[in-house]
Write a protein that holds these residues in place. Sequence first.
Motif, short mmCIF file in Angstrom:
data_model
loop_
_atom_site.label_atom_id
_atom_site.label_comp_id
_atom_site.label_asym_id
_atom_site.label_seq_id
_atom_site.Cartn_x
_atom_site.Cartn_y
_atom_site.Cartn_z
N TRP A 27 0.81 -1.21 0.00
CA TRP A 27 0.00 0.00 0.00
C TRP A 27 0.85 1.27 0.00
CZ3 TRP A 27 -5.12 -0.27 3.22
CH2 TRP A 27 -5.88 -1.37 2.79
N SER A 28 2.17 1.13 0.09
CA SER A 28 3.01 2.31 0.07
C SER A 28 3.22 2.83 -1.35
CB SER A 28 4.37 2.00 0.70
OG SER A 28 5.09 1.05 -0.09
N ARG A 29 2.87 2.03 -2.34
CA ARG A 29 3.06 2.43 -3.73
C ARG A 29 1.95 3.37 -4.18
NH1 ARG A 29 5.64 -2.49 -7.20
NH2 ARG A 29 7.12 -3.22 -5.63
N GLU A 71 -10.07 -4.25 -9.32
CA GLU A 71 -9.16 -5.18 -8.64
C GLU A 71 -8.08 -4.39 -7.92
OE1 GLU A 71 -6.17 -8.93 -9.69
OE2 GLU A 71 -7.69 -8.29 -11.14
N GLY A 72 -7.79 -4.79 -6.67
CA GLY A 72 -6.79 -4.09 -5.88
C GLY A 72 -7.34 -2.93 -5.08
N TYR A 73 -8.65 -2.72 -5.12
CA TYR A 73 -9.31 -1.69 -4.31
C TYR A 73 -8.89 -1.89 -2.85
CZ TYR A 73 -13.40 1.17 -2.85
OH TYR A 73 -14.26 2.13 -2.35
N ARG A 74 -8.44 -0.82 -2.23
CA ARG A 74 -7.86 -0.94 -0.88
C ARG A 74 -8.90 -0.63 0.18
NH1 ARG A 74 -2.06 2.15 -2.13
NH2 ARG A 74 -1.26 0.54 -3.56
N VAL A 75 -9.14 -1.62 1.03
CA VAL A 75 -10.16 -1.50 2.07
C VAL A 75 -9.59 -1.90 3.42
CG1 VAL A 75 -12.40 -2.37 2.88
CG2 VAL A 75 -12.04 -1.93 0.45
N VAL A 76 -9.91 -1.12 4.43
CA VAL A 76 -9.61 -1.50 5.81
C VAL A 76 -10.92 -1.88 6.48
CG1 VAL A 76 -8.89 -0.71 8.10
CG2 VAL A 76 -7.55 -0.09 6.09
N LYS A 105 -7.18 -5.12 4.57
CA LYS A 105 -6.46 -5.16 5.84
C LYS A 105 -7.49 -5.01 6.96
CE LYS A 105 -2.21 -3.05 3.99
NZ LYS A 105 -1.32 -4.20 4.12
N THR A 106 -7.20 -5.60 8.11
CA THR A 106 -8.13 -5.55 9.24
C THR A 106 -7.47 -4.86 10.43
OG1 THR A 106 -9.22 -7.60 8.55
CG2 THR A 106 -9.53 -6.91 10.83
N VAL A 107 -8.21 -3.95 11.04
CA VAL A 107 -7.78 -3.27 12.26
C VAL A 107 -8.85 -3.54 13.31
CG1 VAL A 107 -7.31 -1.05 13.37
CG2 VAL A 107 -6.53 -1.46 11.03
N THR A 108 -8.44 -4.04 14.47
CA THR A 108 -9.39 -4.44 15.51
C THR A 108 -9.16 -3.61 16.77
OG1 THR A 108 -9.45 -6.70 14.65
CG2 THR A 108 -10.25 -6.36 16.90
N ALA A 109 -10.26 -3.13 17.33
CA ALA A 109 -10.22 -2.41 18.61
C ALA A 109 -10.81 -3.33 19.68
CB ALA A 109 -11.02 -1.11 18.51
N LYS A 124 -4.41 6.12 8.78
CA LYS A 124 -3.00 6.23 8.41
C LYS A 124 -2.60 5.25 7.30
CE LYS A 124 -1.50 7.91 12.93
NZ LYS A 124 -0.80 7.56 14.20
N LEU A 125 -3.37 4.20 7.12
CA LEU A 125 -3.09 3.25 6.05
C LEU A 125 -3.49 3.80 4.68
CD1 LEU A 125 -4.28 -0.05 7.81
CD2 LEU A 125 -1.92 0.59 7.22
N SER A 126 -4.24 4.91 4.67
CA SER A 126 -4.68 5.57 3.43
C SER A 126 -5.41 4.63 2.47
CB SER A 126 -3.47 6.20 2.71
OG SER A 126 -2.86 7.17 3.53
N PRO A 127 -6.42 3.93 2.96
CA PRO A 127 -7.17 3.04 2.06
C PRO A 127 -8.15 3.83 1.19
CG PRO A 127 -8.19 3.04 4.21
CD PRO A 127 -6.95 3.89 4.33
N ASP A 128 -8.69 3.15 0.20
CA ASP A 128 -9.76 3.76 -0.58
C ASP A 128 -11.03 3.87 0.27
OD1 ASP A 128 -8.28 3.91 -3.03
OD2 ASP A 128 -8.53 1.74 -3.22
N LEU A 129 -11.20 2.93 1.18
CA LEU A 129 -12.43 2.89 1.99
C LEU A 129 -12.15 2.21 3.31
CD1 LEU A 129 -15.56 3.33 2.10
CD2 LEU A 129 -15.78 1.04 1.11
#
Length: 221
Positions: A27-29, A71-76, A105-109, A124-129
């Motif tokens: 995701w840094s690209r 394809e490659g849509y970035r989602v957290v 990617k998954t972020v859990t609280a 901070k991961l800068s996803p599309d959604l």
Amino acid sequence: MYLRLRVVAAALAIAVLAGGCGSADDWSRPHPQPTPIGALREGFVDPAAPPSPEATITPRSGSWDDVRPPEGYRVVLLTAGDSAETKTLATAVREWAAAEKVSLKTVTADAPAQYVPRISDAIKLSPDLIVTAGNALVDPMALVTASHLDQQFLVLGAELAEPTANVTAATWPGASYRGEGLGTSTGYDPKSFTPARATTAIRAGTAAVLTTHTGIVIQLP
């Protein structure tokens, strides 16, 4: 000299292999603005009278079916709590992501003190959604989302009382949590959180976001 050339060649080969492994998840690209595949069918919204901010729409069933993420849509996937409802929503998101070849990617609280920091981590991961699952996240999101208008959010099975233009919600009868002291209404029904409804919510919600119908509540059957 020959040995040096072999060493350089080997190093270049390793670099190429390293760059190719998992490149789809790097995701840094640089990442282009996502463009939806397909278009909404008639009945999702009225093109002559698009929904105003914070409006609730009741789209025709299946009017979102032709819209898919690239394809490659970035989602957290941002989750909180271990209720059956949250697990059902999270499972639907993961299955949708796998089917659509979404980069997830998954972020859990795990505790209330983590809610706002984990939302910040997701941003901070800068996803599309960022897709949220869990009623406990509603109030913390109301504190954070207005300060990050360039980040799109989709709330499943709940809604913010006063969402900004970057927060879209997908709900249905029985999914009536709104937070900000409004809490869980008498119409809230945990049994309404079925796999079928959760799948519909992620598909209809992402179709709305991809086609820039954001900041609204999508009321599903």
